[in-house]
Design an enzyme around this catalytic site. Structure first.
Site, PDB file in Angstrom:
ATOM      1  N   GLU A  14     -12.842  -4.820  -8.613  1.00  0.00           N
ATOM      2  CA  GLU A  14     -13.842  -4.755  -7.446  1.00  0.00           C
ATOM      3  C   GLU A  14     -15.045  -4.260  -7.694  1.00  0.00           C
ATOM      4  O   GLU A  14     -15.534  -3.390  -8.735  1.00  0.00           O
ATOM      5  CB  GLU A  14     -13.133  -3.650  -6.544  1.00  0.00           C
ATOM      6  N   ASN A  32      -8.181  -7.820   3.628  1.00  0.00           N
ATOM      7  CA  ASN A  32      -7.719  -6.688   2.701  1.00  0.00           C
ATOM      8  C   ASN A  32      -7.697  -5.592   3.687  1.00  0.00           C
ATOM      9  O   ASN A  32      -8.553  -5.335   4.395  1.00  0.00           O
ATOM     10  CB  ASN A  32      -9.016  -6.475   1.628  1.00  0.00           C
ATOM     11  N   GLU A  33      -6.454  -5.057   3.596  1.00  0.00           N
ATOM     12  CA  GLU A  33      -6.409  -3.610   4.517  1.00  0.00           C
ATOM     13  C   GLU A  33      -7.078  -3.718   5.855  1.00  0.00           C
ATOM     14  O   GLU A  33      -7.554  -2.924   6.120  1.00  0.00           O
ATOM     15  CB  GLU A  33      -7.001  -2.497   3.475  1.00  0.00           C
ATOM     16  N   TYR A  69      -0.299   3.481  -3.699  1.00  0.00           N
ATOM     17  CA  TYR A  69      -0.891   4.382  -4.748  1.00  0.00           C
ATOM     18  C   TYR A  69       0.177   5.406  -5.114  1.00  0.00           C
ATOM     19  O   TYR A  69       0.834   5.886  -4.232  1.00  0.00           O
ATOM     20  CB  TYR A  69      -2.255   4.690  -4.478  1.00  0.00           C
ATOM     21  N   GLU A 117      -2.459  -3.671  -4.823  1.00  0.00           N
ATOM     22  CA  GLU A 117      -2.894  -2.625  -5.076  1.00  0.00           C
ATOM     23  C   GLU A 117      -1.903  -1.527  -5.411  1.00  0.00           C
ATOM     24  O   GLU A 117      -1.181  -1.135  -4.919  1.00  0.00           O
ATOM     25  CB  GLU A 117      -4.125  -1.966  -4.382  1.00  0.00           C
TER      26      GLU A 117
HETATM   27  O1  AHR Z   1      -8.915   0.419  -4.991  1.00  0.00           O
HETATM   28  C1  AHR Z   1      -9.900   1.178  -4.417  1.00  0.00           C
HETATM   29  C2  AHR Z   1      -9.632   0.818  -2.849  1.00  0.00           C
HETATM   30  O2  AHR Z   1      -8.456   1.261  -2.399  1.00  0.00           O
HETATM   31  C3  AHR Z   1      -9.713  -0.461  -2.262  1.00  0.00           C
HETATM   32  O3  AHR Z   1     -11.212  -1.038  -2.108  1.00  0.00           O
HETATM   33  C4  AHR Z   1      -9.077  -0.436  -1.074  1.00  0.00           C
HETATM   34  O4  AHR Z   1      -8.677  -1.751  -0.675  1.00  0.00           O
HETATM   35  C5  AHR Z   1      -7.950   0.326  -1.215  1.00  0.00           C
HETATM   36  O5  AHR Z   1      -8.052   1.491  -0.133  1.00  0.00           O
END
Ligand code: AHR
Length: 511
Positions: free
Chosen positions: A50, A188-189, A261, A316
């Protein structure tokens, strides 16, 4: 009952060897190669790059005039390291960055900077990078702040022949051949940084993007990935999959994105180095929650898609820790320890067990950001412990899952209990069987005794990754503190016996 001191000492002496024996007893594993599972799609080993911190600028792109050795502006050292990982796909340009990306500013001879973004690394540079490392392009279009028309024109720029105005513009910019876009991210998100959309609102937007954003390159079939859930949240999964079940000819998707995450609690606050055993265990426990998340999301998908046509795409994942002290918080810079190596292996194992539904994943991120493969500083580069795990797992790309049964035992510290070991196995296309073993326990080695059914082997050899401490790192000055070492193991009487170090990751091939 209170024992006299000497009796207590004798009792302790009697109990301790037993306890030690229990911990030291080999973990009995059964590998049954006659019952193959799903193929572990190589795309599960995908990466994410990114425009964030020094993920692109400095990490991948240094510019053609740089004194750092480069090919058309892209660092040679980083390319060489990534080629060895056989990276199947790279997701780009974001992330939240994609939700407001203006691709037009990043093509042609005159780049137009956006706030904090020089746009000197744009579409043609990304495609050059993808070609240099030998990977497929996973492009996320801007569904947040832009239109389906704009995304459609970007795809025309990338994938059409020179008969179209935008294909001709690409040729003028140096690339007459259409590019290949293997995977397209439809936003995305969108539930958060991508526009804070309700799930139903997103579904309506996504349908238009799916319908109007075409791939014009017949040499490359393109898969579309819709925005899906954050962790176990069912809202987007329900809405997108329900809509998918009732879809018309006008739109379709082949994947549903999941972002999850490992943080040990939001917002990210856990130290990247200098942590104690409790924090080692807390982060890994959180990370092992990926299995329940996948079960939850797969069950919803199964309701609408029992044939598993739509892949769950974990695009992610990885550790998200407190920023390295002194770094800019927005750069998401963090060190990478042996704990990250163990975490990576555990997640790759979970994906392998869900291979029928999880057919793609992208660790966040590739260079200098979050749980990176590679760290750079000007002309210096170092490979992280996570890099080594991805390298060791290359044989699992497109290999067929082979079931293992075992009692993992338990490792407990500070009230946190984890399985003591983990293991997965797979048979590659050449017929060779591979086994990956993770010893989570940071204090005790583990011995595994693996009964081999349906596979003939005389020896096992491969690599093991361990470290002096769980927070050991590789630095520019000491790049090999955490590096794989060769390991062979005994196979006798249809049994493989291997002893692995505390907090280690091992991959062995059977011959
Ligand atoms: O990976 C960092 C960020 O985490 C990304 O930009 C986003 O999609 C997520 O919240």
């Amino acid at each position: 009952m209170r024992l006299p001191t000497s009796a207590a000492a004798i009792a302790a002496a009697l109990i301790l060897p037993c306890a030690a024996h229990a911990a030291d007893a080999p973990v009995q594993v059964t590998l049954d190669a006659s019952k193959p599972g799903a193929v572990i799609d190589r795309h599960v080993f995908g990466q994410f790059a990114e425009h964030l911190g020094s993920g692109i600028y400095g990490g991948i792109w240094v510019g053609k005039e740089s004194t750092i050795p480069n090919t058309r502006g892209i660092r040679n050292d980083v390319v060489a390291a990534l080629k060895a990982l056989k990276v199947p796909n790279v997701r780009w340009p974001g992330g939240c960055f994609a939700d407001q990306y203006n691709w037009r500013r990043g093509v042609g001879p005159e780049r137009k900077a956006a706030a904090g973004e020089p746009n000197t690394f744009g579409t043609d540079e990304f495609m050059d990078f993808a070609q240099q490392i030998g990977t497929e392009a996973y492009v996320s279009v801007n569904l947040g702040s832009s239109t389906a028309q704009d995304a459609s024109e970007w795809l025309e720029y990338m994938t059409s022949s020179t008969d179209s105005a935008l294909g001709a513009e690409r040729a003028k910019n140096g690339h007459p051949e259409p590019y290949k876009v293997a995977i397209l991210g439809l936003g995305n998100e969108s539930w958060d940084c991508g526009g804070a959309m309700s799930a139903d609102f997103y579904v309506n937007e996504m349908k238009r993007f799916s319908h109007f954003v075409h791939n014009y390159n017949p040499a490359q079939p393109m898969k579309r990935v819709a925005v899906g859930p954050s962790g176990p949240d069912p809202t987007y999964t329900e809405a997108v999959m329900k809509a998918w079940k009732g879809r018309s000819w006008a739109w379709d998707i082949e994947g549903l994105s999941l972002h999850s995450y490992s943080t040990g609690g939001w917002p990210p606050h856990m130290s990247d180095i200098g942590f104690d055993e409790k924090d080692y265990a807390v982060l890994l426990k959180d990370s092992l929650g990926m299995d329940d998340t996948l079960k939850t999301q797969s069950a919803i998908m199964d309701k609408y898609d029992p044939e598993k046509k739509v892949a769950l795409v974990v695009d992610e994942w990885g550790s998200w820790l407190a920023p390295t002290p002194g770094s800019s918080p927005g750069a998401l810079a963090q060190q990478n320890t042996q704990r990250d190596a163990v975490l990576a292996a555990l997640n790759l194992n979970i994906f392998a067990r869900h291979a029928d539904r999880v057919r793609m994943a992208n660790i966040a991120q590739m260079v200098n950001v979050l749980q990176a493969m590679i760290l750079t500083d000007k002309d210096k580069m170092v490979l992280t412990p996570t890099y080594h795990v991805f390298h060791m797992y290359v044989p699992f790309q497109d290999a067929t899952f082979v079931p293992l049964t075992f009692d993992a035992g338990a490792y407990t510290t500070n009230g946190v209990t984890l399985p003591r070991v983990d293991a997965v196995a797979a048979r590659d296309k050449a017929g060779k069987v591979w086994i990956a073993v993770t010893n989570i326990d940071p204090k005790s080695p583990a011995t595994l005794s693996v009964s081999l059914a349906g596979v003939k082997a005389a020896k096992a050899s491969g690599q093991t990754l361990s470290a002096p401490k769980v927070d050991s790192v590789n630095t520019f000055d000491a790049p090999n503190t955490v590096a794989p070492k060769a390991l062979s193991a005994k196979v006798a009487g249809g049994k493989l016996t291997v002893t692995v170090a505390p907090a280690s990751v091992t991959v062995l091939g059977l011959d």
